[in-house]
Design a protein around this motif. Structure first.
Motif, PDB file in Angstrom:
ATOM      1  N   HIS A 132     -45.918 -46.102-120.325  1.00  0.00           N
ATOM      2  CA  HIS A 132     -44.656 -46.701-119.856  1.00  0.00           C
ATOM      3  C   HIS A 132     -44.419 -46.434-118.377  1.00  0.00           C
ATOM      4  CE1 HIS A 132     -42.940 -48.244-123.607  1.00  0.00           C
ATOM      5  NE2 HIS A 132     -43.688 -47.319-124.163  1.00  0.00           N
ATOM      6  N   GLY A 133     -45.457 -46.041-117.656  1.00  0.00           N
ATOM      7  CA  GLY A 133     -45.307 -45.842-116.206  1.00  0.00           C
ATOM      8  C   GLY A 133     -44.551 -44.569-115.863  1.00  0.00           C
ATOM      9  N   LEU A 134     -44.655 -43.556-116.733  1.00  0.00           N
ATOM     10  CA  LEU A 134     -43.949 -42.297-116.477  1.00  0.00           C
ATOM     11  C   LEU A 134     -44.959 -41.161-116.456  1.00  0.00           C
ATOM     12  CD1 LEU A 134     -41.127 -42.941-119.092  1.00  0.00           C
ATOM     13  CD2 LEU A 134     -40.762 -42.853-116.615  1.00  0.00           C
ATOM     14  N   GLN A 135     -44.662 -40.126-115.710  1.00  0.00           N
ATOM     15  CA  GLN A 135     -45.585 -38.982-115.710  1.00  0.00           C
ATOM     16  C   GLN A 135     -44.860 -37.678-116.007  1.00  0.00           C
ATOM     17  OE1 GLN A 135     -47.408 -37.753-111.986  1.00  0.00           O
ATOM     18  NE2 GLN A 135     -45.877 -38.895-110.813  1.00  0.00           N
ATOM     19  N   PHE A 136     -45.643 -36.759-116.544  1.00  0.00           N
ATOM     20  CA  PHE A 136     -45.166 -35.433-116.904  1.00  0.00           C
ATOM     21  C   PHE A 136     -44.874 -34.631-115.628  1.00  0.00           C
ATOM     22  CE2 PHE A 136     -46.047 -30.947-117.708  1.00  0.00           C
ATOM     23  CZ  PHE A 136     -45.392 -30.688-118.895  1.00  0.00           C
ATOM     24  N   VAL A 137     -43.647 -34.092-115.535  1.00  0.00           N
ATOM     25  CA  VAL A 137     -43.291 -33.239-114.387  1.00  0.00           C
ATOM     26  C   VAL A 137     -43.370 -31.779-114.787  1.00  0.00           C
ATOM     27  CG1 VAL A 137     -41.473 -32.622-112.732  1.00  0.00           C
ATOM     28  CG2 VAL A 137     -41.689 -35.001-113.514  1.00  0.00           C
ATOM     29  N   GLY A 138     -42.819 -31.478-115.954  1.00  0.00           N
ATOM     30  CA  GLY A 138     -42.780 -30.089-116.402  1.00  0.00           C
ATOM     31  C   GLY A 138     -41.842 -29.945-117.586  1.00  0.00           C
ATOM     32  N   GLU A 139     -41.436 -28.732-117.843  1.00  0.00           N
ATOM     33  CA  GLU A 139     -40.484 -28.465-118.921  1.00  0.00           C
ATOM     34  C   GLU A 139     -39.127 -28.093-118.316  1.00  0.00           C
ATOM     35  OE1 GLU A 139     -41.067 -28.580-122.577  1.00  0.00           O
ATOM     36  OE2 GLU A 139     -42.433 -29.889-121.495  1.00  0.00           O
ATOM     37  N   ALA A 140     -38.071 -28.470-119.019  1.00  0.00           N
ATOM     38  CA  ALA A 140     -36.724 -28.197-118.496  1.00  0.00           C
ATOM     39  C   ALA A 140     -36.500 -26.703-118.307  1.00  0.00           C
ATOM     40  CB  ALA A 140     -35.676 -28.780-119.439  1.00  0.00           C
ATOM     41  N   VAL A 141     -37.108 -25.905-119.172  1.00  0.00           N
ATOM     42  CA  VAL A 141     -37.033 -24.449-119.005  1.00  0.00           C
ATOM     43  C   VAL A 141     -38.346 -24.034-118.342  1.00  0.00           C
ATOM     44  CG1 VAL A 141     -36.823 -22.234-120.206  1.00  0.00           C
ATOM     45  CG2 VAL A 141     -35.582 -24.247-121.040  1.00  0.00           C
ATOM     46  N   ARG A 162     -40.466 -29.206-127.566  1.00  0.00           N
ATOM     47  CA  ARG A 162     -40.543 -29.298-126.104  1.00  0.00           C
ATOM     48  C   ARG A 162     -39.343 -30.031-125.546  1.00  0.00           C
ATOM     49  NH1 ARG A 162     -44.835 -28.777-122.344  1.00  0.00           N
ATOM     50  NH2 ARG A 162     -46.579 -27.663-123.284  1.00  0.00           N
ATOM     51  N   ARG A 163     -39.046 -29.700-124.294  1.00  0.00           N
ATOM     52  CA  ARG A 163     -37.989 -30.378-123.544  1.00  0.00           C
ATOM     53  C   ARG A 163     -38.654 -30.803-122.248  1.00  0.00           C
ATOM     54  NH1 ARG A 163     -34.545 -25.438-125.644  1.00  0.00           N
ATOM     55  NH2 ARG A 163     -36.403 -24.330-124.974  1.00  0.00           N
ATOM     56  N   THR A 164     -39.282 -31.969-122.286  1.00  0.00           N
ATOM     57  CA  THR A 164     -40.160 -32.386-121.198  1.00  0.00           C
ATOM     58  C   THR A 164     -39.419 -33.226-120.163  1.00  0.00           C
ATOM     59  OG1 THR A 164     -42.163 -32.229-122.522  1.00  0.00           O
ATOM     60  CG2 THR A 164     -42.217 -33.808-120.728  1.00  0.00           C
ATOM     61  N   LEU A 165     -39.772 -32.993-118.899  1.00  0.00           N
ATOM     62  CA  LEU A 165     -39.216 -33.785-117.802  1.00  0.00           C
ATOM     63  C   LEU A 165     -40.243 -34.825-117.378  1.00  0.00           C
ATOM     64  CD1 LEU A 165     -37.784 -30.856-115.637  1.00  0.00           C
ATOM     65  CD2 LEU A 165     -36.603 -32.217-117.372  1.00  0.00           C
ATOM     66  N   LEU A 166     -39.770 -36.058-117.210  1.00  0.00           N
ATOM     67  CA  LEU A 166     -40.645 -37.156-116.787  1.00  0.00           C
ATOM     68  C   LEU A 166     -40.090 -37.784-115.516  1.00  0.00           C
ATOM     69  CD1 LEU A 166     -40.960 -38.955-120.275  1.00  0.00           C
ATOM     70  CD2 LEU A 166     -42.690 -37.476-119.220  1.00  0.00           C
ATOM     71  N   CYS A 167     -40.996 -38.342-114.714  1.00  0.00           N
ATOM     72  CA  CYS A 167     -40.536 -39.113-113.548  1.00  0.00           C
ATOM     73  C   CYS A 167     -41.393 -40.372-113.459  1.00  0.00           C
ATOM     74  CB  CYS A 167     -40.659 -38.278-112.268  1.00  0.00           C
ATOM     75  SG  CYS A 167     -42.362 -37.973-111.768  1.00  0.00           S
ATOM     76  N   ARG A 168     -41.095 -41.227-112.503  1.00  0.00           N
ATOM     77  CA  ARG A 168     -41.903 -42.442-112.297  1.00  0.00           C
ATOM     78  C   ARG A 168     -43.337 -42.044-111.947  1.00  0.00           C
ATOM     79  NH1 ARG A 168     -38.986 -46.734-108.449  1.00  0.00           N
ATOM     80  NH2 ARG A 168     -37.016 -47.030-109.534  1.00  0.00           N
TER      81      ARG A 168
END
Ligand SMILES: C[S@@+](CC[C@H](N)C(=O)[O-])C[C@H]1O[C@@H](n2cnc3c(N)ncnc32)[C@H](O)[C@@H]1O
Length: 479
Positions: A237-246, A287-293
């Protein structure tokens, strides 16, 4: 009507889903997330707004939009919005599938407790909304169940569902599901490894409310993912993994020995493989994953120097030094919220922690923590953040420690005190007050009564002082 119209989900904030806190993780990996105070925030599956209402009250210049399928949840949320007169928060009863294409861009999109519990087309839509509606430096927070830990949970779920299916009445199903796990854990006289796991599961079931058993353990839809799979879906979906919220959740905190070495070998090769093996080693369930473009360039390693830009908070107290190897003169500090302890032999670090302790519940910026070797200090703060010993924030927050002549408890806390026992704090934590009389008392702290009047109602000046001190420490005292 959906299941959430039938059994309400608890109305409470989710501290880990606080954009001001998870934005720090993105900043560490090279992003420039928007300051929450002026941002646009969307929450998908927002329930009755337990997360958004406190955020909207604390950030009047920001704008908040929440959507949820449940009529009942949105109606509950709207009552609260009306009671508080919030103009910067809109809640809409809506299927995520019908999310309007013209809703614009958001700096933060939150989907907590949604992704694993909805059918595949809705999951796709959640990711599609994130891609279409995230601002260029926008961040999406998506929580979901994970394998391999959920293979274990699936065993208990299967048993609970099998057993509960015999009963028609909802409450009986919930009670019977709990009883079965209790019986497996404690009713067989077995004490092998599997039964010890059953005992842990029994303790988990005992600690969560009925709504948790109903909406999670007995839910028909419950789809865990390997993080590698989740990252693949996001990428499609055009998103990438940034990290975890914690922050510490994406690091090998407390993993030692050969497993840590195996992870180190993966670190530069593939961030997702690294996370996947971390989940294996942790046997992670959630998991509580952060995504960005996906066009965003991210750092492979956290930018330690970025720690200079953040603000810090922690509810600390001095503790006894119980590390026999600590150098003479060392001091220990305990985080009162999670019991984490840090021992330091460096007077500059001890002084910084003393300042942080004195400032709580307000934040302190990097400069206010003290001077000394700034690079070393950044590294120490990063370690403290990784172990959740302190919180880092993108923006400063100044909260009172002393009450005014006419003391006031934060109005969102007062509103919830009239409705139940789970009260939000201004850090989006939870203050649990079971005693209804105490909750009724809080309602009187609305800024219209003098200390003398309140002291009479609370049984004396000493009682009042103790209530106000506790309110300040719990971050529910209004300024
Ligand atoms: C487990 S609750 C979580 C609520 C809130 N995010 C929280 O963490 O407290 C899941 C929420 O998602 C909502 N939901 C489920 N399917 C949905 C859909 N297709 N569109 C919008 N909301 C949905 C439910 O009504 C419910 O309120």
């Amino acid at each position: 009507m959906n299941d959430y119209d039938i059994v309400e989900y608890p109305h409470r904030p989710i501290a880990h889903a606080h954009p001001d806190r998870f934005a720090v993780v993105a900043a560490l990996y090279g992003m420039q997330p928007a300051p929450l105070s002026t941002s646009r925030v969307l929450e998908l599956g927002c329930g009755s707004g337990g997360n958004l209402i406190p955020l909207a009250d604390l950030n009047p210049e920001a704008s908040f939009f929440g959507v949820d399928l449940s009529d009942a949840a949105i109606a509950q949320g709207q009552k609260r919005i009306d009671a508080l007169g919030l103009c910067n928060l809109r809640l809409a009863q809506m299927d995520v599938m019908d999310f309007p294409a013209d809703a614009g861009e958001f700096d933060y999109i939150i989907a907590h407790g949604l992704f694993s519990w909805v059918p595949q087309p809705v999951r796709e839509k959640v990711l599609d909304i994130c891609r279409r509606h995230l601002a260029p430096q926008g961040l999406a927070y998506v929580s979901y169940n994970t394998y391999p830990g959920c293979h274990l949970r699936a065993m208990w779920r299967d048993m609970m569902q099998f057993h509960a299916a015999q009963f028609d009445d909802r409450q009986t199903r919930i009670d019977q599901a709990r009883s079965l796990i209790h019986l497996v854990a404690h009713g067989t006289g077995q004490d092998d490894a599997a039964h010890r796991l059953a005992q842990e599961e029994d303790a988990r079931c005992a600690a969560i409310p009925d709504s948790g058993i109903f909406h999670d353990d007995l839910a028909e839809l419950w789809q865990p993912f390997y993080v590698r799979e989740f990252a693949g879906l996001a990428a499609a979906h055009g998103l990438q993994f940034v990290g975890e919220a914690v922050f510490g959740d994406m690091l090998p905190v407390s993993i030692d020995g050969p497993a840590r070495e195996a992870l180190a070998a993966l670190e530069q090769a593939s961030p997702i493989a690294y996370q996947q093996y971390l989940d294996f080693f942790r046997i992670r369930r959630f998991r509580r994953t952060l995504l960005c473009r996906d066009g965003q360039v991210l750092r492979r390693r956290p930018d330690v120097d970025a720690m200079r830009r953040f603000h810090y908070s922690a509810q600390l107290e001095r503790a006894a030094v119980d590390d026999p190897d600590a150098p003479p003169g060392s001091c220990a500090f305990r985080n009162r919220l999670n019991d984490m302890t840090v021992t330091t032999g460096d007077p500059a670090h001890a002084a910084a922690l003393d300042r942080l302790m004195a400032a709580w519940p307000s934040t302190l910026d990097f400069a206010a923590l003290g001077d000394g070797d700034a690079s070393r200090f950044c590294a120490v703060l990063l370690d403290c953040l990784a172990s959740s010993f302190l919180n880092a924030h993108l923006e400063a927050r100044c909260l009172p420690r002393e009450s005014r002549e006419r003391p006031e408890i934060w109005r969102v806390t007062r509103l919830e005190a009239a409705l139940g026992n789970t009260l939000p704090s201004m850090h989006l934590g939870i203050v649990q007050i079971e005693d209804e009389a105490v909750r009724r008392q809080l309602a009187r702290f609305d800024g219209s009564h003098t200390r003398a009047e309140l002291a009479r109602q609370c049984g004396g000046a000493e009682n009042l002082a103790s209530i106000l001190a506790r309110a300040a420490k719990s971050a529910i005292l209004a300024g």
